[in-house]
Design a protein around this motif. Structure first.
Motif, PDB file in Angstrom:
ATOM      1  N   ALA A 105       0.799  -1.057   0.070  1.00 12.05           N
ATOM      2  CA  ALA A 105       0.145   0.300  -0.145  1.00 12.05           C
ATOM      3  C   ALA A 105       1.303   1.168   0.087  1.00 12.05           C
ATOM      4  N   LYS A 106       0.654   2.904  -0.931  1.00 14.98           N
ATOM      5  CA  LYS A 106       1.675   3.242  -0.850  1.00 14.98           C
ATOM      6  C   LYS A 106       1.406   4.322   0.912  1.00 14.98           C
ATOM      7  N   GLY A 107       2.557   4.612   0.662  1.00 20.04           N
ATOM      8  CA  GLY A 107       2.993   5.339   2.149  1.00 20.04           C
ATOM      9  C   GLY A 107       2.786   4.650   3.866  1.00 20.04           C
ATOM     10  N   SER A 108       3.002   3.298   2.632  1.00 13.90           N
ATOM     11  CA  SER A 108       3.011   2.257   4.151  1.00 13.90           C
ATOM     12  C   SER A 108       4.599   2.931   5.094  1.00 13.90           C
ATOM     13  N   GLN A 109       4.021   2.985   6.888  1.00 13.94           N
ATOM     14  CA  GLN A 109       4.782   3.670   7.989  1.00 13.94           C
ATOM     15  C   GLN A 109       5.651   2.252   8.414  1.00 13.94           C
ATOM     16  N   ASN A 110       4.078   1.096   8.834  1.00  9.64           N
ATOM     17  CA  ASN A 110       4.391   0.126   9.463  1.00  9.64           C
ATOM     18  C   ASN A 110       6.212  -0.051   9.691  1.00  9.64           C
ATOM     19  N   GLU A 111       6.798  -0.561  10.651  1.00  2.71           N
ATOM     20  CA  GLU A 111       8.009  -1.322  10.675  1.00  2.71           C
ATOM     21  C   GLU A 111       7.493  -2.605   9.586  1.00  2.71           C
ATOM     22  N   PHE A 112       6.908  -3.110  10.262  1.00  6.37           N
ATOM     23  CA  PHE A 112       6.506  -3.882   9.545  1.00  6.37           C
ATOM     24  C   PHE A 112       5.120  -4.316   8.827  1.00  6.37           C
ATOM     25  N   SER A 113       5.091  -4.516   6.956  1.00  2.00           N
ATOM     26  CA  SER A 113       4.006  -3.180   6.419  1.00  2.00           C
ATOM     27  C   SER A 113       3.240  -5.252   5.415  1.00  2.00           C
ATOM     28  N   SER A 114       2.491  -5.667   5.535  1.00  2.33           N
ATOM     29  CA  SER A 114       1.894  -6.169   4.658  1.00  2.33           C
ATOM     30  C   SER A 114       2.160  -5.977   3.569  1.00  2.33           C
ATOM     31  N   ASN A 115       2.111  -7.497   2.202  1.00  5.12           N
ATOM     32  CA  ASN A 115       3.124  -7.202   0.964  1.00  5.12           C
ATOM     33  C   ASN A 115       2.255  -8.011  -0.191  1.00  5.12           C
ATOM     34  N   VAL A 116       2.768  -8.074  -0.948  1.00  6.00           N
ATOM     35  CA  VAL A 116       2.271  -9.035  -2.331  1.00  6.00           C
ATOM     36  C   VAL A 116       3.134  -9.098  -2.718  1.00  6.00           C
ATOM     37  N   ASN A 117       4.063  -9.965  -3.004  1.00  2.46           N
ATOM     38  CA  ASN A 117       5.302 -10.257  -4.360  1.00  2.46           C
ATOM     39  C   ASN A 117       4.679 -11.344  -5.386  1.00  2.46           C
ATOM     40  N   ILE A 118       5.058 -11.660  -6.360  1.00  2.00           N
ATOM     41  CA  ILE A 118       4.732 -11.999  -7.730  1.00  2.00           C
ATOM     42  C   ILE A 118       5.947 -12.518  -8.688  1.00  2.00           C
ATOM     43  N   GLN A 119       6.288 -13.538  -8.691  1.00  4.10           N
ATOM     44  CA  GLN A 119       7.437 -14.253  -9.495  1.00  4.10           C
ATOM     45  C   GLN A 119       7.336 -14.943 -10.338  1.00  4.10           C
ATOM     46  N   ILE A 120       7.769 -14.571 -11.224  1.00  2.00           N
ATOM     47  CA  ILE A 120       7.999 -15.707 -12.483  1.00  2.00           C
ATOM     48  C   ILE A 120       9.036 -16.213 -12.556  1.00  2.00           C
ATOM     49  N   THR A 121       9.085 -18.382 -11.984  1.00  5.54           N
ATOM     50  CA  THR A 121       9.702 -18.784 -11.456  1.00  5.54           C
ATOM     51  C   THR A 121      10.176 -19.509 -12.681  1.00  5.54           C
ATOM     52  N   LYS A 122       9.618 -19.542 -13.469  1.00  3.72           N
ATOM     53  CA  LYS A 122      10.348 -20.385 -15.408  1.00  3.72           C
ATOM     54  C   LYS A 122       9.545 -19.425 -16.169  1.00  3.72           C
ATOM     55  N   LEU A 123      10.281 -19.025 -17.246  1.00  5.55           N
ATOM     56  CA  LEU A 123       9.279 -19.468 -18.164  1.00  5.55           C
ATOM     57  C   LEU A 123       9.310 -20.219 -19.678  1.00  5.55           C
ATOM     58  N   ASN A 124       8.397 -19.760 -20.186  1.00  3.66           N
ATOM     59  CA  ASN A 124       8.019 -21.014 -21.245  1.00  3.66           C
ATOM     60  C   ASN A 124       7.476 -22.253 -20.927  1.00  3.66           C
ATOM     61  N   THR A 125       6.899 -22.567 -20.034  1.00  5.76           N
ATOM     62  CA  THR A 125       6.189 -24.296 -19.223  1.00  5.76           C
ATOM     63  C   THR A 125       5.413 -24.169 -20.293  1.00  5.76           C
ATOM     64  N   GLY A 126       4.515 -23.302 -21.213  1.00  2.71           N
ATOM     65  CA  GLY A 126       3.048 -23.791 -21.263  1.00  2.71           C
ATOM     66  C   GLY A 126       2.788 -24.931 -21.476  1.00  2.71           C
ATOM     67  N   ASP A 127       3.697 -25.589 -22.126  1.00  3.15           N
ATOM     68  CA  ASP A 127       3.497 -26.929 -23.327  1.00  3.15           C
ATOM     69  C   ASP A 127       2.878 -27.682 -22.138  1.00  3.15           C
ATOM     70  N   GLN A 128       4.447 -27.817 -20.933  1.00  2.06           N
ATOM     71  CA  GLN A 128       4.501 -28.754 -20.066  1.00  2.06           C
ATOM     72  C   GLN A 128       3.049 -28.996 -18.573  1.00  2.06           C
ATOM     73  N   GLN A 129       2.524 -27.005 -18.825  1.00  2.00           N
ATOM     74  CA  GLN A 129       1.747 -27.461 -17.473  1.00  2.00           C
ATOM     75  C   GLN A 129       0.050 -27.842 -18.680  1.00  2.00           C
ATOM     76  N   ASN A 130      -0.402 -27.306 -19.722  1.00  2.00           N
ATOM     77  CA  ASN A 130      -1.312 -27.752 -20.410  1.00  2.00           C
ATOM     78  C   ASN A 130      -1.640 -29.484 -20.684  1.00  2.00           C
ATOM     79  N   LYS A 131      -0.243 -29.938 -20.312  1.00  2.00           N
ATOM     80  CA  LYS A 131      -1.309 -31.135 -20.200  1.00  2.00           C
ATOM     81  C   LYS A 131      -1.329 -31.960 -19.004  1.00  2.00           C
ATOM     82  N   ILE A 132      -1.562 -31.179 -18.144  1.00  2.00           N
ATOM     83  CA  ILE A 132      -1.734 -31.417 -16.596  1.00  2.00           C
ATOM     84  C   ILE A 132      -3.486 -30.997 -15.569  1.00  2.00           C
ATOM     85  N   ASP A 133      -3.561 -32.555 -15.631  1.00  2.00           N
ATOM     86  CA  ASP A 133      -5.255 -32.372 -15.222  1.00  2.00           C
ATOM     87  C   ASP A 133      -5.549 -31.492 -13.187  1.00  2.00           C
ATOM     88  N   TYR A 134      -5.507 -30.204 -13.872  1.00  2.00           N
ATOM     89  CA  TYR A 134      -5.349 -29.916 -12.552  1.00  2.00           C
ATOM     90  C   TYR A 134      -7.308 -29.709 -11.725  1.00  2.00           C
TER      91      TYR A 134
END
Length: 233
Positions: A105-134
């Motif tokens: 959140a903008k202007g977070s002032q707490n020493e410990f501030s809630s957050n969300v992070n996102i990472q691509i851990t591996k690029l171009n895995t679509g061919d492997q992922q679309n073979k799986i029954d989720y």
């Protein structure tokens, strides 16, 4: 507090295993392996990190379907997704080279501030992922077990809640939520989300320090997963 650059460098150290496991669930876990401790370490090294925050363009502000807050579209080299207008990307903690974006959140002032992070851990895995029954309960259960046993989760995750939801767009999202004690005896709730059947392997972490951030981090992270789009380069 550990040096944040060391933390960020550890983000990609685990890499990906080359061994193919027999079950779909284990194959799926291989695609998503990342340094789980990276997100956990952020709960021990947060300070006032609103310096160097950047926002997405306000031109796309809107109230998104399924949420009650104004959203804006954020995009980088590979992905676009929606975040709250009242949130921004932290340049201090994000790392573009590792496809890691850190939001608060903008202007977070707490020493410990809630957050969300996102990472691509591996690029171009679509061919492997679309073979799986989720939708398979066996795949879901095996994924949960392998997540706890092989991916460096803290012991508290074993008491956590594993969920599988299907978004309006038909995307399966696996998640695991748990509580643990961070430094200074602060109780923190963390949820890791895995949006499935994407072109890339993506992991989203929501960390809640009970600082009444608005919107709640789990809601923000889930909405990011639901609005994910791959940018074709």
């Amino acid at each position: 507090m550990e040096n944040k650059n060391n933390d960020v460098s550890r983000l990609g150290e685990a890499g990906f295993l080359s061994v193919r496991y027999k079950t779909e669930a284990k194959t799926l876990c291989i695609l998503f392996i990342c340094v789980i401790l990276m997100a956990i370490n952020f709960t021990a090294c947060q300070s006032d990190s609103n310096n160097g925050q950047t926002s997405a363009s306000d031109d796309s502000n809107k109230v998104s379907s399924g949420v009650s807050w104004q959203a804006q579209e954020y995009s980088d080299d590979y992905l676009s997704y929606e975040i709250p207008v009242a949130w921004a990307r932290s340049e201090e903690y994000s790392n573009s080279e590792r496809n890691f974006a850190f939001f608060q959140a903008k202007g977070s002032q707490n020493e410990f501030s809630s957050n969300v992070n996102i990472q691509i851990t591996k690029l171009n895995t679509g061919d492997q992922q679309n073979k799986i029954d989720y939708s398979s309960e066996e795949v879901q259960q095996d994924f949960h077990e392998f997540l706890l046993q092989q991916m460096g989760m803290p012991k508290e995750a074993g008491e956590g809640e594993f969920k599988v939801v299907k978004s309006d767009s038909g995307r399966y999202i696996y998640s695991l939520s748990f509580e643990r004690m961070a430094s200074n005896n602060i109780l923190v709730r963390q949820t890791v989300f895995f949006p499935m059947n994407m072109e890339h392997s993506i992991v989203v972490w929501a960390t809640d320090f009970s600082d009444n951030v608005n919107p709640p981090v789990d809601e923000v992270a889930r909405h990011m997963c639901e609005t994910l789009k791959v940018i074709n380069k």
